[in-house]
Each structure stands twice: as C-alpha cells, then as structure tokens.
Design a protein around this motif. Structure first.
Motif, short mmCIF file in Angstrom:
data_model
loop_
_atom_site.label_atom_id
_atom_site.label_comp_id
_atom_site.label_asym_id
_atom_site.label_seq_id
_atom_site.Cartn_x
_atom_site.Cartn_y
_atom_site.Cartn_z
N ARG A 132 0.84 -1.19 0.00
CA ARG A 132 0.00 0.00 0.00
C ARG A 132 0.88 1.24 0.00
N ASN A 133 2.05 1.11 0.64
CA ASN A 133 2.96 2.24 0.75
C ASN A 133 4.38 1.70 0.64
N THR A 134 5.07 2.07 -0.44
CA THR A 134 6.39 1.48 -0.63
C THR A 134 7.43 2.14 0.27
N GLU A 135 7.23 3.41 0.60
CA GLU A 135 8.21 4.10 1.44
C GLU A 135 8.28 3.47 2.84
N LEU A 136 7.09 3.24 3.41
CA LEU A 136 7.04 2.62 4.75
C LEU A 136 6.97 1.10 4.66
N ASN A 137 6.97 0.59 3.45
CA ASN A 137 6.81 -0.85 3.18
C ASN A 137 5.59 -1.43 3.90
N LEU A 138 4.46 -0.77 3.74
CA LEU A 138 3.23 -1.28 4.37
C LEU A 138 2.48 -2.17 3.39
N PRO A 139 2.07 -3.35 3.84
CA PRO A 139 1.35 -4.26 2.94
C PRO A 139 -0.03 -3.72 2.60
N ALA A 140 -0.56 -4.19 1.47
CA ALA A 140 -1.88 -3.73 1.04
C ALA A 140 -3.00 -4.52 1.71
N ALA A 141 -2.65 -5.62 2.37
CA ALA A 141 -3.67 -6.45 3.03
C ALA A 141 -3.01 -7.23 4.17
N GLY A 142 -3.84 -7.84 4.99
CA GLY A 142 -3.30 -8.66 6.09
C GLY A 142 -2.82 -10.01 5.57
N SER A 143 -2.25 -10.80 6.49
CA SER A 143 -1.78 -12.15 6.12
C SER A 143 -1.76 -13.02 7.38
#
Ligand code: DP6
Length: 320
Positions: A20-31
C-alpha cells in the motif's frame, strides 16, 4: 558490545502480495502465517568503532550485495548516527529461493540490534521495524500461528495460537537451490501495476483471512487447507498475469502439488502452499508427516526435503 538473536522463517497460509505504501513498506492487506522451528537464522551484531563502514558475513562469506538493506534495518533500531557494526549471519537453509530467508534475517536483525540499544522496545515495535525491512519479517517476531493486520499507519501482529496448541508439521520439498532472479518486493510492485487480477486479489483477502482465522481457532484442518491452497493459487495467478510474468515454478513444483493432491485423495491430511520460489511447502497433521515426506522425496525433481514442526518467535540468544 555484541548481541546474537535467532529467528525462524515463517510461511504464509494467507499471503502478502502487494504494498500500500512502498516508502514505509506497508502491505496492502493482512496475512496469516506459521513460524517454522527447524529452519533458523542466527545473527550476531557487534559494535565496531574501528570500522569505516558496516560489514556483513553470510554463512562465512562476505555478502556486500545484501548489506545495504541490513544496514538500513540496523539504522531503524539504533539510529543513523550509530557506530559501524559487524554483522555475522548464518542460516541452515537456502537463501533467496522462496524460503523466506529475509523474514528470519530481518526479525533476527531487529532483536539483536535492539539488545544493543539503551531503550529496549516492545515486541510490537520490533515487529513494525522488521516489517519495514521486509513485510513478512514482521510475522517472524511471533511463534505458532500469526496474523498480521494491516492498520492505516502501521502493522499489528498477533499470535493466534502457540506452536504447541495445534502441532502441525511442514515438509518443504526443495526443487531448486538457485537464487531467484526477481525478488518478491520488486515483483509484487510489478503485479500491482500490471496484473488485471490485482484488484480482485486484494478485494477477496478479508474473506480468506476470516475463513483462515476461524479454521485456526477451531483447529479445522480441512477448512484451513482449502482456503490456504486457494489463496496460494490466487496469488500465483496474479504473479502469472503480471507483465513480465512472474513464474517461479519448475516442473517439479507442479509434480509436488500433484503428490499432495494424491495423498489427500487417499485420506492423508495435507495441503500445499508455495511462495515466490519453486519450493513446495506441504502442511500436514504431525502423524502424517513421515508419509508426506516419503511421497515428496520420491517426486521427480525433488532435490531434498526438510521437515519441521512449528516454532517460536525471534529471540535473543546472548547479549552484553
Ligand atoms: C510470497 O516479505 O519478501 O512470501 O516486504 O518486499 O520484503 P518485502 O516482501 P516479502 O514478501 C513475501 C511474499 C510471499 C508471501 C508472504 O510471505 O506472505
């Protein structure tokens, strides 16, 4: 000053594929993942005032290509003004071949670096720092069955069940020891930009997470296997429909999937999952592990198998 931490790789049953956010490396969904006991990375970090730059030794050899990401990870814990460090890492399984070596490496890194800091962090904070380095690494801070929830500005990682609460085993069929040519971070960005199935993949993720969470809570093996295989094949459909296509499978990967289906048709409780690499991970009830390992070892193209129960989260082995 030196500290050493051990972390295990984890394998996702409900996958992370997309940011979802490449700078903060946030995933787009849970896992949702399981942490493996027998595969591990031990990482020592030593403060070295005498060095001009960080150095990294991986399984006894200098590994300059992997140094920048690890240096950044140490920065995220100790700050950019920190002294230089000597990092020594050893893993007992193939690196960069779809066995989540980055997950155990970055989880071990944040735990070892944290032990060198004056202000120890909480596990939740360490999970967020590990996740910044590599999304899947956040899950290796915890043992057993782990869910990563995707919050607006951070990730929340929690343990759903401990390893001993539902003693499943995993047999990894190694079909190639080659390093992968496109890393998962880069590949999932290509998927986001080019796969026509990417939006649907994300849209369906909450339902798969709900199903898997309930199956874990109820120890419902058949239900967990059903949703995990479906989720894995959806992720690979997104990968295959990426431009250029991200096809990580070998002939033997497909052969192993067939072996698992064949075992299941014969009543053996087992399902497969595959990550950004050619290895097949067969998850089974502990009593079936020997039979599963025998069948996978006999499958064409399988170089070797690894068998492991579920394990604990990243931890400090020693620190001064
Ligand atoms: C297929 O965690 O390696 O294993 O955040 O870019 O470092 P980065 O990606 P990474 O991706 C893991 C992808 C996967 C699925 C999973 O582990 O959930």
């Amino acid at each position: 000053m030196q500290s050493t931490a051990r972390a295990h790789p984890n394998i996702a049953l409900i996958k992370y594929w997309g940011k979802r956010n490449t700078e903060l490396n946030l995933p787009a969904a849970g896992s949702i993942s399981i942490t493996l006991a027998e595969l591990s990375t031990d990482m020592s970090i030593e403060i070295r005032e005498d060095l001009d730059s960080d150095q990294l030794t991986l399984n006894g050899a200098r590994a300059d290509d992997l140094l920048p990401r690890l240096s950044n990870c140490v920065d995220s814990v100790l700050g950019r003004e920190r002294p230089r460090v000597d990092i020594r890492s050893s893993s007992n399984f193939p690196v960069a071949a779809g066995l989540a070596s980055s997950a155990s490496a970055f989880a071990a890194c944040v735990v070892a670096a944290d032990a060198l800091d004056d202000q120890p962090r909480t596990r939740a904070e360490l999970a967020n720092l590990a996740g910044r380095a590599s999304g899947s690494a956040a899950r290796s801070l915890y043992g057993g069955f782990v869910e990563l929830e995707n919050e607006p500005s951070s990730v929340v990682v929690r343990n759903l069940l401990d390893a001993g609460d539902w003693p499943l085993e995993v047999v990894v069929a190694v079909t190639s020891e080659a390093r992968k040519t496109v890393g998962s971070g880069e590949a999932m960005e290509l998927s986001r930009k080019t796969s026509p199935f990417y939006a649907q993949w994300l849209e369906q993720q909450p339902d798969d997470l709900d199903t898997a969470r309930t199956a874990v809570a109820e120890r419902d093996f058949a239900r967990l296997g059903d949703v995990a295989e479906h989720n894995c094949l959806k992720m690979h459909s997104v990968m295959w429909s990426t431009r250029p296509p991200m096809v990580y499978w070998t002939r033997s990967t497909i052969g192993c999937m067939e072996t698992v289906r064949e075992l299941r048709r014969g009543g053996v409780p087992v399902f497969f999952t595959i990550d950004a690499g050619p290895q097949v991970k067969a998850v089974c009830m502990a009593a079936a592990a020997e039979q599963v390992e025998r069948a996978l070892s006999a499958t064409d193209g399988v170089l070797r198998t690894l068998r492991t129960p579920l394990g604990e989260g990243a931890r400090l082995l020693e620190g001064d």
